[in-house]
Design an enzyme around this catalytic site. Sequence first.
Site, PDB file in Angstrom:
ATOM      1  CG  HIS A  90      -2.793  -3.557  -2.399  1.00  0.00           C
ATOM      2  ND1 HIS A  90      -3.689  -4.676  -1.594  1.00  0.00           N
ATOM      3  CD2 HIS A  90      -2.055  -2.898  -1.278  1.00  0.00           C
ATOM      4  CE1 HIS A  90      -3.267  -4.656  -0.304  1.00  0.00           C
ATOM      5  NE2 HIS A  90      -2.486  -3.318  -0.122  1.00  0.00           N
ATOM      6  CD  GLU A 137      -2.727  -3.098   3.912  1.00  0.00           C
ATOM      7  OE1 GLU A 137      -3.179  -3.420   2.977  1.00  0.00           O
ATOM      8  OE2 GLU A 137      -2.152  -2.192   4.049  1.00  0.00           O
ATOM      9  CD  GLN A 195       1.326   1.018   6.748  1.00  0.00           C
ATOM     10  OE1 GLN A 195       1.867   0.270   5.733  1.00  0.00           O
ATOM     11  NE2 GLN A 195       0.301   1.254   6.980  1.00  0.00           N
ATOM     12  CD  GLN A 199       7.083   2.645   4.479  1.00  0.00           C
ATOM     13  OE1 GLN A 199       7.016   3.081   3.285  1.00  0.00           O
ATOM     14  NE2 GLN A 199       6.015   2.308   5.071  1.00  0.00           N
ATOM     15  CG  HIS A 216      -3.947   1.263   0.557  1.00  0.00           C
ATOM     16  ND1 HIS A 216      -4.633   0.812   1.902  1.00  0.00           N
ATOM     17  CD2 HIS A 216      -3.009   0.133   0.444  1.00  0.00           C
ATOM     18  CE1 HIS A 216      -4.028  -0.162   2.524  1.00  0.00           C
ATOM     19  NE2 HIS A 216      -2.973  -0.768   1.692  1.00  0.00           N
ATOM     20  NE  ARG A 273       7.439  -6.916  -2.894  1.00  0.00           N
ATOM     21  CZ  ARG A 273       6.445  -7.074  -4.025  1.00  0.00           C
ATOM     22  NH1 ARG A 273       6.900  -7.250  -5.125  1.00  0.00           N
ATOM     23  NH2 ARG A 273       5.030  -7.406  -3.642  1.00  0.00           N
ATOM     24  CE1 TYR A 275      -1.397  -5.834   2.659  1.00  0.00           C
ATOM     25  CE2 TYR A 275      -0.574  -6.628   4.914  1.00  0.00           C
ATOM     26  CZ  TYR A 275      -0.630  -5.742   4.026  1.00  0.00           C
ATOM     27  OH  TYR A 275       0.292  -4.646   4.232  1.00  0.00           O
ATOM     28  N   GLY A 333       6.307  -3.929  -1.251  1.00  0.00           N
ATOM     29  CA  GLY A 333       5.727  -3.797  -2.750  1.00  0.00           C
ATOM     30  C   GLY A 333       5.375  -2.661  -3.061  1.00  0.00           C
ATOM     31  N   GLY A 334       4.602  -1.865  -2.113  1.00  0.00           N
ATOM     32  CA  GLY A 334       4.199  -0.633  -2.486  1.00  0.00           C
ATOM     33  C   GLY A 334       3.653   0.055  -1.251  1.00  0.00           C
ATOM     34  CG  MET A 335       4.025   3.573   2.013  1.00  0.00           C
ATOM     35  SD  MET A 335       3.198   2.492   3.185  1.00  0.00           S
ATOM     36  CE  MET A 335       1.829   3.618   4.049  1.00  0.00           C
ATOM     37  N   PRO A 393      11.498  -1.468   1.132  1.00  0.00           N
ATOM     38  CG  PRO A 393      10.727  -0.449   3.315  1.00  0.00           C
ATOM     39  CD  PRO A 393      11.291  -0.048   2.245  1.00  0.00           C
TER      40      PRO A 393
END
Length: 620
Positions: A314, A337, A160, A158, A318, A574, A402, A287-289, A285
């Site tokens: 979502h 976002e 970001q 991960q 992106h 999450r 967001y 919902g989605g990346m 960690p």
Amino acid sequence: MKNLFLLAIISISILTSCQDKKQSIEVIKEAKTYLEESHSYAQPNDAVITHLDLDINVDFETQVISGTATYDIVNNGSEQIILDSKFLEIESVTQNGEETEFELGDFDESLGQPLTVVIKEDTKQIAVTYSTTAKTEALQWLNAQQTADKTNPFLFTQGQAILTRTWIPIQDSPQIRITYDATVKVPKELMAVMSAENPKEKIADGVYKFKMEQPIPAYLIALAVGDIEYKAISKRTGVYAEKSMLDKVHEEFSDMEKMVVAAENLYGAYDWEQFDVIVLPPSFPFGGMENPRLTFATPTVIAGDKSLTSLVAHELAHSWSGNLVTNATWNDFWLNEGFTVYFETRIMEALYGKDRANMLALIGRQDLEDELEALSESPNDTKLKLDLKGRNPDDGMNSIAYDKGYLFLRTLEEKVGREKMDAFLKAYFKKNAFSTTNTEDFITYLNENLLEKNNVTFNTEEWIYQPGVPENAAIIESDAFSNVEITLEQFLETNKIDTAVTQNWTPQEWVHFVRNFPPGITLEQMKQLDDTFDFTNSSNSYISMVWFEQSILNGYDGNKVDSKISEFLNTVGRRWYVTTLFNAFAKADRIDEALEIYKTARGNYHSVTANTVDEMLGYK
């Protein structure tokens, strides 16, 4: 950082697949001046990376990634190039194939260390041989018992916001975009996938080759390794998951191709050829990346009824806002976002209707109000354009970016009209494709191409540079939620609820019902609702989260509820869900209970989640 012009020569050919037609997109010579960047040691106006060739070995026994990162660079007359590094062992560095001097600077808890490499005027390439360590934050190594199939270990990254530097020494700034190739060696029984062109089946010798021809920022370089399989949805969409999950995931995400088509109809061609999703173990960690070509997703969205697939919309959105056009610095995170939530909502409206979209938007509006209250003592953090110098950029990754960002764009749409708004956004994405932008450049583009062009006055500066939400914010309404509120009021007054009314409620309606319990709700009323609807055993993770939050806040406990909350927190990683529940424990003055659960749960969390909860609970 010196304010020098750098001729960044990037010449790549991007093959875009759209209805079996391949179109070549050329990103040609472009003069670029990079902005001051407080979250990276890199000085790209002096020397900058343009392409990465990564050659690594993934060792599950030692839980170490080791290998060499080779970079093509453009040197603007500098005698050094600076990379970002954190918790890495740097073994050697070469420039143009010859060993060269390097130095790791002072360590910063958030930023890590600058890796300064000596180069010459004619240096075109550097190579860094390195290995990760036990402290590497981007990686989560999982044993077999922490996976769905419980037969083989798993690894995912991960990156970001600034964690890619913890598994690759790199110029870790969102404004620096590079292409990359990778060779990844893994155990033969496992498959490796990346944010790149991916295999559809395992390779016998465990050596995987990857290519990403579109330039992306470092935070979007991603890797997952596990006992996974692939199942196509369409020619350009499909899913990866562990075997026991594959069919469920495929069914849940079966509308992915429809989502891509809806997105293209709104804002232009999908420029990444493939849109796949991998469902990771529950410790993921987020919902989605939105890693390009391969979105990473949490299994908490597998509800069995497609009710939580707005997350896929979502991450797909992106592909335009964030991946195609990227925030230049983390102070401009709302450009990623806010635009994506707006785009996500439009995709959901196109597929499932306006009321479904408005329900999602209203939930976001409530999240925004909660965030504004939480940040009441730091109002500057409620501005869209942030000043995160000296802070971890993760501090700005909240509902302000967001949901206030979304509300700004929705209010703007209502002011200028949807037709003009759509034309503006489509042109914006096209003009800035495969590049970065910042808030000030966006404001200039907005004024010239939408507001002045249509003789429209709008309070842009107030929305972006002032705290809170301006008075002209769009009012979002949902008939479905209004009916939910009436049903809740009637129950609170009479202790009776008509199950015929609730029979066809969506999970969003149930979430709205539960999260709007008043402080005065009685334990008897909560027990009655639980007996009637079995919230404590809900199979929908979102409903579980809001129900458990209310249970903690209102003291609705007992062996059954407490054990389910503990099980949830020990299973789900999450961060949004986990921090919501631990925060509820803190509000209810039940920190000791929270710490008892956290002691057993922490080992299942990625560092992104664990670091947040550590601070929240004062855990050491």
